[in-house]
Design a protein around this motif. Structure first.
Motif, PDB file in Angstrom:
ATOM      1  N   GLU A 178       0.982  -1.093  -0.219  1.00 49.36           N
ATOM      2  CA  GLU A 178       0.000   0.044  -0.004  1.00 49.36           C
ATOM      3  C   GLU A 178       0.890   1.325   0.100  1.00 49.36           C
ATOM      4  O   GLU A 178       0.498   2.226  -0.611  1.00 49.36           O
ATOM      5  N   SER A 179       1.856   1.239   0.831  1.00 52.08           N
ATOM      6  CA  SER A 179       2.795   2.350   0.970  1.00 52.08           C
ATOM      7  C   SER A 179       4.058   1.991   1.548  1.00 52.08           C
ATOM      8  O   SER A 179       4.175   1.041   2.284  1.00 52.08           O
ATOM      9  N   LEU A 180       5.057   2.967   1.519  1.00 54.65           N
ATOM     10  CA  LEU A 180       6.354   2.895   2.339  1.00 54.65           C
ATOM     11  C   LEU A 180       6.274   3.237   3.672  1.00 54.65           C
ATOM     12  O   LEU A 180       5.353   4.217   3.964  1.00 54.65           O
ATOM     13  N   ASN A 181       7.089   2.745   4.562  1.00 56.70           N
ATOM     14  CA  ASN A 181       7.194   3.575   5.825  1.00 56.70           C
ATOM     15  C   ASN A 181       7.453   4.844   5.712  1.00 56.70           C
ATOM     16  O   ASN A 181       8.389   5.122   4.587  1.00 56.70           O
ATOM     17  N   VAL A 182       7.082   5.741   6.551  1.00 59.37           N
ATOM     18  CA  VAL A 182       7.530   7.179   6.451  1.00 59.37           C
ATOM     19  C   VAL A 182       9.063   7.337   6.234  1.00 59.37           C
ATOM     20  O   VAL A 182       9.306   8.075   5.628  1.00 59.37           O
ATOM     21  N   SER A 183       9.810   6.640   7.078  1.00 59.62           N
ATOM     22  CA  SER A 183      11.297   6.954   6.990  1.00 59.62           C
ATOM     23  C   SER A 183      11.905   6.528   5.628  1.00 59.62           C
ATOM     24  O   SER A 183      12.689   6.799   5.009  1.00 59.62           O
ATOM     25  N   ALA A 184      11.335   5.366   5.232  1.00 64.33           N
ATOM     26  CA  ALA A 184      11.870   4.922   3.968  1.00 64.33           C
ATOM     27  C   ALA A 184      11.468   5.656   2.910  1.00 64.33           C
ATOM     28  O   ALA A 184      12.155   6.152   1.749  1.00 64.33           O
ATOM     29  N   SER A 185      10.095   6.183   2.890  1.00 66.68           N
ATOM     30  CA  SER A 185       9.765   7.050   1.659  1.00 66.68           C
ATOM     31  C   SER A 185      10.359   8.420   1.756  1.00 66.68           C
ATOM     32  O   SER A 185      10.655   9.170   0.860  1.00 66.68           O
ATOM     33  N   ALA A 186      10.761   9.025   3.044  1.00 66.56           N
ATOM     34  CA  ALA A 186      11.349  10.019   3.406  1.00 66.56           C
ATOM     35  C   ALA A 186      12.866  10.141   2.676  1.00 66.56           C
ATOM     36  O   ALA A 186      13.232  10.970   1.909  1.00 66.56           O
ATOM     37  N   ALA A 187      13.355   8.902   2.924  1.00 72.54           N
ATOM     38  CA  ALA A 187      14.975   8.722   2.153  1.00 72.54           C
ATOM     39  C   ALA A 187      15.087   8.930   0.739  1.00 72.54           C
ATOM     40  O   ALA A 187      15.821   9.481   0.052  1.00 72.54           O
ATOM     41  N   VAL A 188      13.784   8.529  -0.009  1.00 74.45           N
ATOM     42  CA  VAL A 188      13.798   8.413  -1.463  1.00 74.45           C
ATOM     43  C   VAL A 188      13.564   9.749  -1.857  1.00 74.45           C
ATOM     44  O   VAL A 188      14.253  10.346  -2.788  1.00 74.45           O
ATOM     45  N   LEU A 189      12.799  10.349  -1.063  1.00 77.71           N
ATOM     46  CA  LEU A 189      12.278  11.976  -1.564  1.00 77.71           C
ATOM     47  C   LEU A 189      13.555  12.818  -1.286  1.00 77.71           C
ATOM     48  O   LEU A 189      13.965  13.545  -2.243  1.00 77.71           O
ATOM     49  N   PHE A 190      14.307  12.588  -0.113  1.00 76.90           N
ATOM     50  CA  PHE A 190      15.735  13.669   0.090  1.00 76.90           C
ATOM     51  C   PHE A 190      16.506  13.195  -0.697  1.00 76.90           C
ATOM     52  O   PHE A 190      17.127  14.308  -1.483  1.00 76.90           O
ATOM     53  N   ALA A 191      16.691  11.927  -1.220  1.00 74.39           N
ATOM     54  CA  ALA A 191      17.792  11.659  -2.131  1.00 74.39           C
ATOM     55  C   ALA A 191      17.357  12.202  -3.556  1.00 74.39           C
ATOM     56  O   ALA A 191      18.405  12.859  -4.232  1.00 74.39           O
TER      57      ALA A 191
END
Length: 288
Positions: A267-280
């Motif tokens: 359904e979705s990524l964990n918030v910290s995993a999603s954040a790492a992708v966005l930051f990168a």
């Protein structure tokens, strides 16, 4: 003064650095440890936090030396923290060599890595002060945490934010201070990323817009594909709470909505995993 307080404090003042690599050194260490099973001084509730983990403690020592109040460590960490202990002796800051089990109790965790500092809490900056520190002609990434409370997620977010050059993290008005667990998981990132806190009733959107930031909500679906869109060079990313996600009001008020593409198998990524992708991706576009 309470006689028990005097006796307790003398334990800290009389601690010595084991500096020899022979049987006498081991005797010194065991002598220090002799008081380890007496009650530990309680950290001042509301004023101090117990920070643990090697990288977290070393980052505190490097960034805000004057906030260190006490040091606990095991034999195995003495060599690595020799400069810290030397500073403790010079500044008359108490330290104790203890067993792993003692640190388990002090930190309420088994992930302390053999060291714990009692540290004066560093209050978050007012939001407007954080924004004033960032020159308006520079690209900058900020993160805005909407109810993210799990300390492991908060710590992981700060670790990624530090790695990818985020200029600060914005906490809600009612957010508690960072816990020792969050600081351990951040691996020093909690000292590298300034924290700001909105005061009750403050219009965070207005403050961000006045400072030239676009605000993006991160949503699991129906947002702009992260990799197919140019990100604003001054960007504040809202990251939603575990479970319930981001508030509908913040999603509606955001300047844009971003989605991390994927297979759809979850359904979705964990918030910290999603954040790492966005930051990168922000770092790739603007800072690399």
């Amino acid at each position: 003064m309470d006689k028990r307080r005097i006796d307790r404090d003398s334990v800290w003042r009389n601690a010595r650095i084991p500096s020899r690599t022979n049987a006498a050194e081991r005797d010194d260490a065991h002598a220090q440890r002799g008081a380890a099973h007496t009650p530990y001084p309680a950290s001042r509730r509301g004023e101090e936090v117990r920070v643990y983990g090697c990288n977290a403690c070393l980052a505190v020592f490097a960034k805000r030396l004057d906030d260190v109040r006490k040091v606990y460590l095991t034999d195995a960490r003495i060599a690595e923290f020799k400069s810290v202990l030397a500073w403790c002796v010079k500044q008359r800051i108490g330290y104790r060599v203890v067993e792993n089990e003692d640190l388990d109790r002090l930190t309420e965790s088994q992930h302390h890595e053999g060291v714990c500092f009692e540290v004066r809490k560093s209050p978050p900056l007012p939001l407007r002060e954080l924004l004033q520190r960032i020159p308006r002609d520079e690209p900058a990434l900020l993160i805005w945490l909407d109810g993210v409370g799990n300390p492991h997620n908060v710590g992981a977010l700060l670790r990624s934010a530090a790695n990818f050059g985020a200029r600060g993290a914005i906490l809600p008005a009612d957010a508690p201070a960072l816990s020792g667990a969050a600081m351990r998981v951040a691996e020093g990132g909690a000292e590298a990323v300034p924290l700001a806190q909105a005061h009750a009733g403050e219009d965070v959107f207005e403050s961000l817009h006045d400072a030239g930031f676009a605000v993006a909500a991160t949503v699991p679906r129906a947002g702009r594909d992260l990799y197919e869109n140019k990100l604003p060079d001054r960007l504040a990313l809202i990251l939603g709470a575990e479970g319930e996600g981001m508030s509908a009001r913040l999603i509606a008020d955001a300047d844009l909505r971003l989605t991390v593409p994927g297979t759809g198998a979850v359904e979705s990524l964990n918030v910290s995993a999603s954040a790492a992708v966005l930051f990168a991706e922000y770092w790739r576009q603007h800072l690399s």
